[in-house]
Motif scaffolding. Structure first.
Motif, mmCIF file in Angstrom:
data_model
loop_
_atom_site.group_PDB
_atom_site.id
_atom_site.type_symbol
_atom_site.label_atom_id
_atom_site.label_comp_id
_atom_site.label_asym_id
_atom_site.label_seq_id
_atom_site.Cartn_x
_atom_site.Cartn_y
_atom_site.Cartn_z
ATOM 1 N N UNK A 258 3.907 7.335 -1.207
ATOM 2 C CA UNK A 258 4.371 6.610 -0.012
ATOM 3 C C UNK A 258 3.198 5.978 0.748
ATOM 4 N N UNK A 259 3.468 4.905 1.477
ATOM 5 C CA UNK A 259 2.401 4.231 2.219
ATOM 6 C C UNK A 259 1.941 5.073 3.404
ATOM 7 N N UNK A 260 0.660 4.931 3.737
ATOM 8 C CA UNK A 260 0.065 5.773 4.770
ATOM 9 C C UNK A 260 -0.776 4.937 5.732
ATOM 10 N N UNK A 261 -1.317 5.608 6.740
ATOM 11 C CA UNK A 261 -2.109 4.968 7.789
ATOM 12 C C UNK A 261 -3.289 4.159 7.266
ATOM 13 N N UNK A 262 -4.046 4.620 6.259
ATOM 14 C CA UNK A 262 -5.174 3.807 5.783
ATOM 15 C C UNK A 262 -4.785 2.390 5.377
ATOM 16 N N UNK A 263 -3.575 2.194 4.898
ATOM 17 C CA UNK A 263 -3.150 0.847 4.521
ATOM 18 C C UNK A 263 -3.004 -0.048 5.750
ATOM 19 N N UNK A 264 -2.654 0.529 6.887
ATOM 20 C CA UNK A 264 -2.580 -0.242 8.127
ATOM 21 C C UNK A 264 -3.970 -0.732 8.511
ATOM 22 N N UNK A 265 -4.956 0.175 8.430
ATOM 23 C CA UNK A 265 -6.328 -0.216 8.746
ATOM 24 C C UNK A 265 -6.814 -1.291 7.788
ATOM 25 N N UNK A 266 -6.471 -1.160 6.514
ATOM 26 C CA UNK A 266 -6.837 -2.198 5.549
ATOM 27 C C UNK A 266 -6.204 -3.529 5.920
ATOM 28 N N UNK A 267 -4.933 -3.494 6.347
ATOM 29 C CA UNK A 267 -4.244 -4.723 6.720
ATOM 30 C C UNK A 267 -4.919 -5.446 7.869
#
Length: 430
Positions: A258-267
């Protein structure tokens, strides 16, 4: 207001930001490169079949995913395009049901022939008695990109709501989504129940899409270059404690589903970098052959994304039949073969797209079905990729997808399910 009674889907390039088209193409091509480095099938020194995931076995792989995991950027760019599409749709008198209908069709139509293909191939494999473990491994690999359909379908269905929230309370909307991401991750990791992370489909990817709304509003463009660099650097800096001391994987691939917080930071970081690169990308897009190349790939992008892994597996299988053409995975010869494989795979997918890319074109649509029919069709389109995301591709999920996606396309296109056109037609939709 009722949706237009007829919808023409010819593109309107006026005011289009071509740098975002280029960014989207680069994202998909990079996904192909990554999968070429992950699919290791060849012959060992003794001639026996060897399978592995060579890239993931390298010491540099986790660090490389901090750059190569570009799916957050894809959703940011998609958010920009979706906000522009919704604004254009509303300006011509369209409603939310009509918008969700066209966006669902843009994903369901290209996906339907792929699921039919999987159903046929896996059925044949069972009938001829192919080794079940090899078939299962190939099916899992071929179906791995399909999670994107579920996530993107969800984001597209939320566009009318999220654009409205963005217009009324942009900061509160982003903070609310971010709080949802953190809460889901905290509950998931504190309980050890990984399935709880699926709730972040409702927060992580819509938040990345929301960043696209901000990008379209010019928020990133109004920041100085130094500020954009600082924001991107801060996001990457925060990834270190989250992965070193926190519960998150050091591989951004491990944080994907599942998607997690680090992907938000990457975005956020990737949106800043895209804005920094925009002047250079604009110069690149002024080159005539680049625009032509981008148009050819951009018009077939969903077909390329959906079919590239099956094509990789087929071409790799063919090399096994040619003496010396399938080197041992992770050997020097295998690494040197990757650039040639990329060219061959891209050429093969483009050739295949000549046969099936028409499924990406919506053509002229009649009146929009009732909202309940659109919702049912959306669910039929969403369920198959979600099932594959959770339980991987198998004969059962392939058949389920072929049936449900066929139903979705039928419900959204057949005039029997359309609402009666309004008395005063709004006209055609460009």
């Amino acid at each position: 207001m009722s949706a237009p009674s007829t919808t023409k889907t010819s593109p309107d390039l006026a005011g289009r930001d071509l740098t975002l088209d280029l960014a989207r193409i680069v994202c998909v091509l990079l996904v192909i490169v990554i999968h070429l480095l992950q699919v290791g099938i060849g012959r060992g020194p003794d001639g026996a079949l060897v399978t592995s995931r060579p890239a993931e076995e390298q010491s540099w792989f986790d660090a490389a995913t901090w750059v190569g995991q570009v799916m957050p950027l894809f959703f940011v760019v998609g958010g920009f395009a979706s906000a522009a599409g919704w604004e254009s749709w509303r300006r011509r008198g369209g409603d939310a049901a009509g918008f969700v209908r066209t966006r669902t069709l843009r994903l369901a139509q290209p996906a339907w022939p792929l699921f039919v293909f999987f159903a046929v191939v896996l059925s044949v494999a069972v009938l001829i008695g192919a080794p079940s473990d090899l078939v299962a491994a190939a099916a899992v690999g071929a179906g791995s990109p399909l999670w994107f359909l579920a996530a993107y379908l969800l984001c597209q269905a939320l566009v009318p709501l999220m654009v409205g929230l963005h217009a009324r309370a942009p900061r509160a909307t982003v903070l609310g989504l971010l709080a949802g991401v953190v809460a889901v991750d905290a509950l998931r990791f504190s309980t050890g129940i990984s399935e709880i992370g699926l709730l972040n489909l409702l927060f992580v990817w819509p938040l990345a899409q929301q960043l696209g709304f901000w990008y379209r509003d010019g928020w990133f463009a109004r920041r100085s270059a130094l500020a954009l660099v600082a924001i991107a650097a801060l996001c990457y800096a925060l990834l270190w404690p989250l992965t070193a001391w926190g519960p998150y994987s050091t591989s951004m691939l491990g944080n994907l589903n599942p998607p997690t917080l680090p992907l938000v930071l990457l975005g956020v970081a990737q949106a800043c970098i895209l804005c920094l690169l925009r002047p250079a990308l604009e110069r690149v897009m002024r080159v005539r052959w680049v625009r032509g190349f981008s148009f050819v790939l951009g018009s077939r992008l969903m077909t390329i994304y959906l079919w590239h892994l099956p094509v990789i597996l087929v071409i790799t299988g063919l090399t096994l039949l040619i003496p010396g053409a399938a080197p041992e995975p992770a050997s020097p010869a295998w690494w040197w073969s990757r650039p040639l494989m990329f060219v061959v795979v891209l050429a093969a997918v483009l050739a295949l797209s000549l046969l099936i890319a028409r499924w990406e074109a919506l053509g002229t649509l009649g009146a929009t079905p009732a909202p309940g029919v659109v919702a049912l069709a959306w669910a039929c389109a969403f369920i198959p990729p979600f099932v594959v995301m959770e339980w991987f591709l198998s004969l059962g999920s392939a058949v389920l997808g072929a049936v449900l996606l066929g139903v979705a396309v039928l419900l959204l296109r057949h005039r029997r399910f359309a609402r009666q056109p309004v008395a005063q037609s709004v006209g055609s939709q460009a």
